[in-house]
Motif scaffolding. Structure first.
Motif, short mmCIF file in Angstrom:
data_model
loop_
_atom_site.label_atom_id
_atom_site.label_comp_id
_atom_site.label_asym_id
_atom_site.label_seq_id
_atom_site.Cartn_x
_atom_site.Cartn_y
_atom_site.Cartn_z
N VAL A 67 4.09 -10.15 48.64
CA VAL A 67 4.26 -10.75 49.97
C VAL A 67 3.46 -9.94 50.98
O VAL A 67 3.45 -8.71 50.96
N TYR A 70 1.47 -13.07 57.50
CA TYR A 70 0.70 -14.29 57.74
C TYR A 70 -0.73 -13.93 58.13
O TYR A 70 -0.97 -13.09 58.99
N VAL A 82 2.47 -14.68 48.68
CA VAL A 82 3.26 -15.39 49.69
C VAL A 82 3.10 -14.67 51.02
O VAL A 82 3.04 -13.44 51.06
N GLU A 83 3.02 -15.43 52.11
CA GLU A 83 2.91 -14.84 53.43
C GLU A 83 4.20 -15.01 54.20
O GLU A 83 4.89 -16.02 54.07
N ALA A 84 4.54 -13.97 54.99
CA ALA A 84 5.78 -13.98 55.77
C ALA A 84 5.55 -13.26 57.09
O ALA A 84 4.44 -12.79 57.38
N ASP A 90 11.33 -13.00 58.74
CA ASP A 90 11.72 -14.41 58.85
C ASP A 90 12.26 -14.92 57.52
O ASP A 90 12.40 -14.17 56.55
N ALA A 91 12.56 -16.23 57.47
CA ALA A 91 13.17 -16.82 56.28
C ALA A 91 12.25 -16.74 55.06
O ALA A 91 12.72 -16.63 53.92
N ALA A 92 10.92 -16.78 55.30
CA ALA A 92 9.98 -16.70 54.17
C ALA A 92 10.07 -15.33 53.51
O ALA A 92 10.04 -15.21 52.28
N GLY A 93 10.17 -14.28 54.31
CA GLY A 93 10.33 -12.92 53.77
C GLY A 93 11.63 -12.77 53.01
O GLY A 93 11.69 -12.12 51.96
N ALA A 95 13.27 -15.21 51.45
CA ALA A 95 13.18 -15.97 50.20
C ALA A 95 12.35 -15.23 49.16
O ALA A 95 12.72 -15.18 47.98
N VAL A 96 11.23 -14.64 49.57
CA VAL A 96 10.38 -13.95 48.59
C VAL A 96 11.04 -12.66 48.11
O VAL A 96 10.89 -12.28 46.94
N ARG A 99 13.27 -13.59 45.35
CA ARG A 99 12.50 -13.92 44.15
C ARG A 99 11.98 -12.65 43.46
O ARG A 99 11.94 -12.58 42.23
#
Length: 426
Positions: A67, A70, A82-84, A90-93, A95-96, A99
């Motif tokens: 990760v 962005y 993946v970018e966060a 944020d929510a992307a960070g 989620a990754v 994972r």
């Protein structure tokens, strides 16, 4: 000197960045045996560029997930990128991070994990501890960023609010072997501080995290206070058996970049003075730099012009106004206000990741006429400093440096170029 001062400062900045780029520094540190399966995970502004190097060099089976911020991604074929968000997660960070933990949670002694770590990893790999929401972490993060807390203090708090930092990621990988390759963006290059040390033991305590929040008068949600008062919130301590197979290797640090810039300065005929990794309030650090520059110009001490004063580290900004600007623009604005157009003095301050705080510039450039040109436009350096508006000040002077993301991060780089001959007192 037959040199364009502004162009030369830009070249010094580029040299510092290049000296810390994954393409230059990672390959030599990878295991000599590059056969067999490896799982690659990573977090930070350099994570995607580091993953590219592993893909290129590894001879066996490669898979994994990294990760990055962005805009800091890079094309990989086998490792997912993946970018966060950074600096506030944020929510992307979130989620990754989940994972990543799942990817390493059921490994054997035969498995090998490569963890690619660089600055920014704290915010990018954000998985709150049990009972703490992402909103809780975001609000505390924002408050810490505005408070003037040091990076070490911020990361102490982050570690104790995380399910992945402070050695917890290495514990999740057990009993696999973990090889962490880190690019340092912190003064002192402490493994426990770089991205909050997900794969190393952490000697700091939950009580210290609470004390930091109290010191900066940060509002603490009830769930966070309850968690930090619980023994479960403690990080993985030195001597924990789950860290026995975890190996940590520093592959780039700010000092290397400062030394590379010093070599380039010397080759161009300038005497370099490296002040090293510095912390403190940006505007105050700038006043010290201004004092040294003035001493060089007036008295030829601690070295004679032509020379370059170099420093790195991570300063802080206590936000008081509503202006735009990261810590490098703030430093340069304070330097401009202090020197007030001292002849023959040029300066650059920039973040080696290409992003000064959360703006679109890496930093800015000051020239001997910056102060007067801004005044002619009706801009007061001291007033703009009161408003934390370094970005706006240097944008008006066309002095912003825009590099785009560099995909590395050894933190701030500052260079003060002094061309003026010393003016000794009579």
């Amino acid at each position: 000197m037959p040199v364009d001062p502004q162009q030369f400062l830009r070249e010094l900045f580029a040299t510092a960045i290049d000296a810390a780029h994954p393409q230059q520094v990672l390959e030599a540190h990878l295991p000599s045996d590059r056969s067999g399966r490896v799982i690659v995970i990573g977090a930070g502004k350099a994570a995607a560029a580091m993953a590219q190097v592993v893909e290129r060099c590894w001879q066996g089976e490669v898979s994994g997930l990294v990760v990055t911020r962005y805009g800091h991604g890079a094309p990989c074929e086998k490792i997912e990128v993946v970018e966060a968000a950074h600096p506030v997660p944020d929510a992307a960070g979130l989620a990754v991070a989940r994972r990543v933990l799942e990817l390493v949670s059921d490994l054997s002694e035969q498995d090998r994990v490569i963890f690619l770590l660089s600055g920014g990893g704290s915010a990018l790999l954000a998985l709150p501890a049990a009972g703490i929401t992402l909103a809780d972490k975001q609000s505390i993060n924002k408050a810490l960023l505005k408070s003037g807390a040091t990076i070490g203090e911020m990361n102490c708090v982050r570690k104790h609010l995380s399910a992945i930092k402070g050695g917890r990621l290495a514990k999740a990988c057990w009993p696999a072997s973990v090889y962490t390759y880190a690019i340092s963006d912190v003064p002192g290059d402490l493994a426990t501080v770089i991205a909050s040390g997900p794969t190393v033991a952490d000697p700091s305590t939950s009580a210290e995290a609470l004390a930091i929040l109290k010191r900066y008068a940060i509002d603490v949600p009830v769930a966070v206070r309850n968690w930090l008062q619980s023994p479960e919130s403690e990080t993985v301590k030195p001597g924990d058996p789950s860290l026995a197979r975890s190996h940590f290797q520093l592959i780039a640090r700010p000092q290397q970049s400062l030394e590379a810039a010093a070599v380039k300065a010397r080759q161009a005929g300038f005497s370099p003075l490296i002040l090293g990794d510095l912390e403190g309030e940006s505007r105050e650090v700038a006043k010290v730099h201004a004092g040294i520059a003035r001493q060089v110009v007036l008295h030829g001490q601690p070295l004679a012009a032509p020379c370059v004063i170099l420093s790195g580290g991570e300063t802080t900004v206590t936000v008081r106004g509503n202006g735009r600007g990261g810590r490098n623009a703030e430093f340069l604005l304070s330097l401009t206000d202090s020197l007030k157009g001292l002849p023959g003095v040029y300066a650059l301050a920039g973040d080696t990741d290409g992003i000064d705080g959360s703006e679109d510039n890496a930093g800015a450039l000051m020239t001997p006429d910056s102060y007067a040109r801004a005044a002619a436009l009706g801009l007061s350096a001291s007033d703009e400093l009161d408003n934390n508006n370094g970005y706006g000040y240097f944008a008006a002077l066309d002095g912003l440096i825009v590099t785009e993301p560099t995909r590395t991060n050894v933190n701030d780089f500052r260079a003060i170029l002094i061309l003026e001959s010393p003016k000794h007192d009579a």
